[in-house]
Enzyme design. Sequence first.
Site, PDB file in Angstrom:
ATOM      1  N   SER A 146      58.734  31.941   2.689  1.00 14.48           N
ATOM      2  CA  SER A 146      59.518  32.854   3.519  1.00 14.48           C
ATOM      3  C   SER A 146      60.949  32.350   3.547  1.00 14.48           C
ATOM      4  O   SER A 146      61.223  31.186   3.222  1.00 14.48           O
ATOM      5  CB  SER A 146      58.936  32.864   4.943  1.00 14.48           C
ATOM      6  OG  SER A 146      59.827  33.462   5.875  1.00 14.48           O
ATOM      7  N   TYR A 159      55.946  28.677  12.751  1.00 12.11           N
ATOM      8  CA  TYR A 159      55.823  29.400  11.486  1.00 12.11           C
ATOM      9  C   TYR A 159      56.755  28.841  10.415  1.00 12.11           C
ATOM     10  O   TYR A 159      56.352  28.632   9.266  1.00 12.11           O
ATOM     11  CB  TYR A 159      56.115  30.880  11.718  1.00 12.11           C
ATOM     12  CG  TYR A 159      56.154  31.723  10.471  1.00 12.11           C
ATOM     13  CD1 TYR A 159      54.997  32.000   9.756  1.00 12.11           C
ATOM     14  CD2 TYR A 159      57.361  32.265  10.009  1.00 12.11           C
ATOM     15  CE1 TYR A 159      55.025  32.789   8.620  1.00 12.11           C
ATOM     16  CE2 TYR A 159      57.394  33.057   8.874  1.00 12.11           C
ATOM     17  CZ  TYR A 159      56.231  33.312   8.181  1.00 12.11           C
ATOM     18  OH  TYR A 159      56.261  34.089   7.050  1.00 12.11           O
TER      19      TYR A 159
END
Length: 257
Positions: A146, A159
């Site tokens: 990501s 995350y």
Amino acid sequence: MDQGPGRLPGKSAVITGAAFGIGRATAVSFAREGARMVVTDIQGEALLAFADELRETGAEVETVIGDVSVEDDARRMIAAATARFGRLDVLVANAGIIPLGDVQEMTTADWDGVMAIDGRGMFLTCKFGIEAMLPTGGGAIVCLTSISGVAGQKRQAAYGPAKFVATGLAKHLAVEWADRGIRVNAVAPGTISTERVNQMREEPGGPEYLATVEAMHPMGRIGEPAEVASAILFLASDDASFITGAVLPVDGGYLAQ
């Protein structure tokens, strides 16, 4: 191995987290390009329904319902490809969860949960994937990281570090196995219009949050799952035959700032 049209003719692939979002779009793309697939997810009902849709297009599809963070489940996902197709050519390590919050809001359970799926799960699927690829001369692995696994962001206290694991794993495995014919790359999406992101439009504060996020991407919008799937397809295909250890942003220019 049968050869046919497309960029992955007759290739055997495993795609984790395939029932929704980027994983689902990737499976659709791979089917169109001639791949034979094992699609996996922890959400069994949705996975089985999706697999039936893929078969209607003529694709050869096997399903494995399981949790990538459970060692036996991860092993079964890879073994299904070698049992059904005799080999594994491509692994898309996509399964993941996205808890949002700052370090004060995140609990140890939040941390352990995302590290189990996004970290341990990716490690296990890559481990068993490499094991399966070695006897047949190699293959291609694409890890889903990501923009949060490349640069810091607010409200990504659990995350983001988990996605740094994905980024680091791709780079280290690329160096470790390049001389055995295994390429390992990563795709780093920005904010993508997945089912979870779209749910935010109906949640308190969600529309305002998404408007802020969209403005942070220089292209002024969030991405579509199919746009990420196109990058995954490229890295999985022979078009990327001299690319390994790369982290390809699909982020509307976010990381260029």
